[in-house]
Design a protein around this motif. Structure first.
Motif, PDB file in Angstrom:
ATOM      1  N   THR B  41       0.773  -1.069   0.232  1.00 16.45           N
ATOM      2  CA  THR B  41       0.149   0.000   0.010  1.00 16.45           C
ATOM      3  C   THR B  41       0.788   1.302   0.057  1.00 16.45           C
ATOM      4  O   THR B  41       0.406   2.306  -0.814  1.00 16.45           O
ATOM      5  N   ILE B  44       2.039   1.725  -3.416  1.00 14.38           N
ATOM      6  CA  ILE B  44       0.906   2.374  -4.285  1.00 14.38           C
ATOM      7  C   ILE B  44       0.635   3.864  -3.902  1.00 14.38           C
ATOM      8  O   ILE B  44       0.655   4.671  -4.782  1.00 14.38           O
ATOM      9  N   GLY B  45       0.876   4.207  -2.668  1.00 16.15           N
ATOM     10  CA  GLY B  45       0.885   5.578  -2.331  1.00 16.15           C
ATOM     11  C   GLY B  45       1.930   6.313  -2.986  1.00 16.15           C
ATOM     12  O   GLY B  45       1.867   7.738  -3.305  1.00 16.15           O
ATOM     13  N   ALA B  48       1.047   7.002  -6.793  1.00 17.59           N
ATOM     14  CA  ALA B  48      -0.120   7.954  -6.996  1.00 17.59           C
ATOM     15  C   ALA B  48       0.401   9.202  -6.467  1.00 17.59           C
ATOM     16  O   ALA B  48      -0.504  10.065  -6.689  1.00 17.59           O
ATOM     17  N   LEU B  50       0.497   9.970  -3.461  1.00 14.89           N
ATOM     18  CA  LEU B  50      -0.052  10.366  -2.088  1.00 14.89           C
ATOM     19  C   LEU B  50       0.996  10.395  -1.046  1.00 14.89           C
ATOM     20  O   LEU B  50       1.047  11.087   0.180  1.00 14.89           O
ATOM     21  N   VAL B  78      -6.748   5.784  -8.977  1.00 16.85           N
ATOM     22  CA  VAL B  78      -6.562   4.861  -7.952  1.00 16.85           C
ATOM     23  C   VAL B  78      -7.838   4.185  -7.160  1.00 16.85           C
ATOM     24  O   VAL B  78      -8.831   5.001  -7.139  1.00 16.85           O
ATOM     25  N   PRO B  80      -8.604   2.904  -4.053  1.00 16.95           N
ATOM     26  CA  PRO B  80      -8.231   2.425  -2.662  1.00 16.95           C
ATOM     27  C   PRO B  80      -8.517   1.342  -2.064  1.00 16.95           C
ATOM     28  O   PRO B  80      -9.792   0.584  -2.508  1.00 16.95           O
ATOM     29  N   GLU B  82      -9.877   0.686   0.614  1.00 17.04           N
ATOM     30  CA  GLU B  82     -11.027   1.037   1.472  1.00 17.04           C
ATOM     31  C   GLU B  82     -12.091   1.108   0.417  1.00 17.04           C
ATOM     32  O   GLU B  82     -11.717   1.485  -0.483  1.00 17.04           O
ATOM     33  N   ALA B  84     -13.944   3.381  -0.715  1.00 17.26           N
ATOM     34  CA  ALA B  84     -13.666   5.053  -0.632  1.00 17.26           C
ATOM     35  C   ALA B  84     -14.914   5.660  -1.560  1.00 17.26           C
ATOM     36  O   ALA B  84     -14.671   6.231  -2.537  1.00 17.26           O
ATOM     37  N   LEU B 141     -18.251  -0.342  -7.479  1.00 19.27           N
ATOM     38  CA  LEU B 141     -18.437   0.932  -7.743  1.00 19.27           C
ATOM     39  C   LEU B 141     -17.054   1.719  -7.314  1.00 19.27           C
ATOM     40  O   LEU B 141     -16.624   2.773  -8.007  1.00 19.27           O
ATOM     41  N   ASN B 142     -16.240   1.118  -6.529  1.00 17.62           N
ATOM     42  CA  ASN B 142     -15.146   1.621  -5.997  1.00 17.62           C
ATOM     43  C   ASN B 142     -14.049   1.796  -7.165  1.00 17.62           C
ATOM     44  O   ASN B 142     -13.342   2.772  -7.434  1.00 17.62           O
ATOM     45  N   ALA B 145     -15.499   4.299  -9.784  1.00 21.31           N
ATOM     46  CA  ALA B 145     -15.024   5.900  -9.455  1.00 21.31           C
ATOM     47  C   ALA B 145     -13.543   6.210  -9.835  1.00 21.31           C
ATOM     48  O   ALA B 145     -13.536   7.287 -10.160  1.00 21.31           O
ATOM     49  N   ALA B 146     -12.692   5.057  -9.840  1.00 21.94           N
ATOM     50  CA  ALA B 146     -11.480   5.315 -10.352  1.00 21.94           C
ATOM     51  C   ALA B 146     -11.030   5.312 -12.122  1.00 21.94           C
ATOM     52  O   ALA B 146     -10.361   5.826 -12.414  1.00 21.94           O
ATOM     53  N   ASP B 157      -5.338  -1.191  -5.017  1.00 20.19           N
ATOM     54  CA  ASP B 157      -4.953  -1.860  -3.918  1.00 20.19           C
ATOM     55  C   ASP B 157      -5.876  -2.677  -3.248  1.00 20.19           C
ATOM     56  O   ASP B 157      -6.868  -2.149  -2.628  1.00 20.19           O
TER      57      ASP B 157
END
Lengths: 375, 309
Positions: B41, B44-45, B48, B50, B78, B80, B82, B84, B141-142, B145-146, B157
């Motif tokens: 993670t 990936i952060g 991206a 982040l 991205v 995530p 979670e 999100a 849907l997560n 959204a990306a 992730d």
């Protein structure tokens, strides 16, 4: 700009979709403001002021004491009721009456002699509820004045060598004090600050829910990310003030007796400060759970010291000075000035300046301490 | 398309990522496989933008991500770990918001919304509140959204955590569609089956480091055995396990109840092994073989199981 507006719209959609938040923000200040406004006197244009209940125990039943009772019953501030000693004592003891006056046997003659300096002064006993000391002092003062009136009815008696004319300095002559103006302003301030807590916790929840990763992955500046949250909070704050004062106007006759631009300026500046306060909470707390308890305590202290619950003139003098360090105090003073005090825009300028200054300080600390990195 | 060079990130004394490098081309799925806490993670952060790396660099199509408003961020999507999403809003409202973060509005936004909702199979649920969605629908849907801004590189992730097999397959289908469309996918997971199914190349991570990287076939060649032989014995009193493990061509031998599991270097040795077993008290009733997995490779490289690590 597309992103900024979308973020603001999102905040408003979420806020108005949350029944609990809407009730807390709009209905709670109206309900509690109505209660405090009523307790602190209400709209004195519309009703008589509350008269203080006094029990009058006349053990002499003479000419002077009857005259004294009649005089006191004429006083607009008192509701004087004759009583026997024991019932009066019991009523005060149980809190059913705040004050009782006991006039002893022989009072009239002793008082007349004492007035001319040739005898011992008779003793009037004042029984009072310890939680009503202020009222007891007030009754003593009125009693002294009415006593002179009663004594002056005797041949060769005296009267007070002066008269008083009371004038409440409100917005202008003929406009009575409306305590709803203060209580609604105070409760609007309180619940806007609570809304500020929600702003801070909402930002912390974004991080917890992974949404902060999504936001930071997008090509958005820090100004857009935090500014949009501040803008939506300010809009909600202005709506709270508008709804609360509209209700107060329609139901309780609260008017903006002073400068309307000044009133709008104070409302806008306080809304901005509330938004910055929310950002500050998000910046200083690590988790929503940690933020909630401390922020509620800090907010209640700020509300208490602002004079939102009880007017700040009732504070000890040192506290009146000290509370000027609290931004919400300036909001309260500014709203009072623009509503029932009926003052001009020049009296709003300093509160607006202090509130905007607080906004800058809170906002700067928030931007400085905010954890921009996604976890 | 996506290049990571010697990425390092420490949190205090913890070296979360330690010199991670790889390249991923267009139309390729690259997997970061490792246990929880391996540094996936955080990697990936950094990819991206982040998380700022302590050292090393990330390039997308040859360009660095520099600053909050870097245009290169538009090339990245991205997903995530979670969910999100704003549960309080409808699926459509969520997608409108996430599209707006990349400047999408009006007809262009509506078109992209239709595209991604169709891709993830949620077109008929656009107006429903996300709070009413199942876990699998939220996961889809997560992902959607990306994809609103049609990024070239998609960072995923652990996108299937906690979903049912049906939704997992649906997500795999979506990812294969994206791959076929030439998108670059970087996928982190601790499920070796997912990595084997989806990824062209895999980097196995442990304690912040890449301990092996290759194609799936290349990694499997690093396994110390070519096959596992699972033999169901008739009785549960087999007493010659140590001798079995020492046989020529046998790398490992374990006994669980009545099942004997032998790791062998060559399937050609199997007839001889079975004859030895019959003559040493190992009468059996069923034999099956199993090929080694990435789990085997991880165990071989680290001495620990992926799930236990």
């Amino acid at each position: 700009m597309t992103a900024f507006l979308a973020l603001v719209r999102k905040d408003l959609q979420i806020f108005f979709g949350d029944t609990r938040a809407v009730i807390m923000a709009f209905a709670a200040p109206i309900l509690i403001g109505s209660f405090f406004g009523y307790v602190f006197g209400g709209n004195q244009n519309k009703k008589e002021s509350t008269r203080l209940e006094v029990l009058f125990v006349d053990q002499e039943q003479g000419l002077v004491t009857k005259q004294l009772l009649a005089s006191m019953q004429q006083d607009a501030n008192l509701e004087v009721t004759p009583s026997a000693l024991e019932p009066a004592r019991e009523a005060v003891h149980k809190g059913k009456a705040p004050v009782a006056i006991i006039i002893p046997v022989g009072f009239g003659d002793q008082a007349a002699r004492a007035l001319f300096g040739s005898g011992a002064k008779p003793e009037i006993t004042v029984l009072f509820d310890p939680s009503h000391q202020v009222e007891a002092s007030m009754v003593r003062g009125i009693l002294a004045g009415q006593m002179m009136v009663a004594m002056s009815s005797k041949p060769g008696g005296f009267s007070l060598p002066f008269m008083t004319k009371d004038e409440a300095l409100t917005a202008r002559v003929g406009v009575a004090y409306n305590s709803y103006a203060h209580s609604f302003g105070g409760m609007a301030i309180q619940f806007m600050l609570f809304m500020g807590i929600d702003v801070g916790i909402g930002l912390l929840l974004l991080r917890q829910r992974g949404l902060w990763r999504r936001f930071r992955a997008a090509p958005l500046s820090k100004i857009v990310l935090l500014g949009s949250r501040a803008a939506s909070a300010m809009l909600v704050g202005m709506m709270i003030l508008a709804v609360v004062f509209t209700f107060a106007r329609v139901v309780f006759g609260v008017k903006i007796e002073g400068s309307l631009p000044g009133f709008i300026g104070v409302c806008g500046a306080f809304s901005l400060m509330t938004a910055a306060y929310g950002l500050l909470i998000a910046a200083l707390a690590k988790t929503p759970e940690a933020a909630r308890g401390l922020a509620i305590l800090a907010t209640l202290l700020m509300v208490m010291m602002s004079g939102a619950w009880v007017p700040s003139f009732m504070f000890p003098s040192w506290m009146q000075s000290f509370t000027k360090l609290v931004p919400a105090r300036w909001a309260m003073d500014g709203l009072d000035a623009m509503t029932w005090r009926g003052l001009g825009i020049e009296e709003a300028l300093l509160p607006i300046a202090v509130l905007l200054g607080s906004t800058v300080v809170f906002g700067a600390i928030a931007v400085w301490r905010f954890r921009w990195e996604a976890d | 398309m996506l290049t990571a060079e010697n990425l390092k990130k420490a949190y205090g004394s913890l070296q979360a990522v330690d010199g991670v490098s790889f390249r991923v081309g267009p139309g390729e799925v690259f997997g970061l496989l490792g246990p929880n806490g391996a540094g996936k993670t955080t990697t990936i952060g950094m990819l991206a933008g982040l998380v700022a790396p302590d050292s090393g660099e990330v390039r997308i199509a040859g360009h660095h991500i520099s600053g909050d408003t870097s245009p290169q961020k538009r090339r990245l999507g991205v997903v995530p770990q979670e969910l999100a999403l704003f549960d309080e809003l409808s699926a459509a409202a969520n997608l409108t918001l996430f599209g707006a973060l990349y400047g999408l509005s009006g007809a262009a936004e509506a078109k992209e919304q239709d595209r991604v909702l169709t891709l993830v199979g949620l077109a008929d649920r656009a107006k429903d509140k996300v709070s009413n969605f199942s876990g699998g629908m939220k996961r889809r849907l997560n992902l959607a959204a990306a994809l609103m801004h049609d990024p070239q590189v998609i960072l995923l992730d652990e996108p299937t955590v906690g979903v049912d097999p049906q939704s997992r397959n649906a997500i795999f289908d979506n990812l294969e569609t994206l791959k076929a469309a030439g998108k670059t996918l970087l996928y982190t997971t601790h499920y070796m089956e997912e990595a084997e199914r989806l990824c062209d190349h895999i980097a196995i991570m442990d304690h912040g480091k890449v301990i092996a990287t290759d194609t799936v076939a290349g990694l499997l060649r690093q396994a110390p055995v070519s096959s596992f032989v699972l033999i169901d014995l008739v009785a549960n009193d087999f007493a010659n396990l140590v001798e079995a493990a020492a046989l020529p061509g046998v790398v490992s031998a374990t006994l669980s109840g009545r099942q004997l599991r032998l790791g062998v270097q060559s399937m050609g040795d199997l007839p001889e092994l079975l004859r030895w077993l019959l003559s040493h008290g190992g009468e059996f009733e069923h034999v099956q073989t199993e090929r080694p997995t990435l789990e085997t490779v991880f165990l071989h490289l680290t001495g620990r199981s992926l799930r236990d690590a």
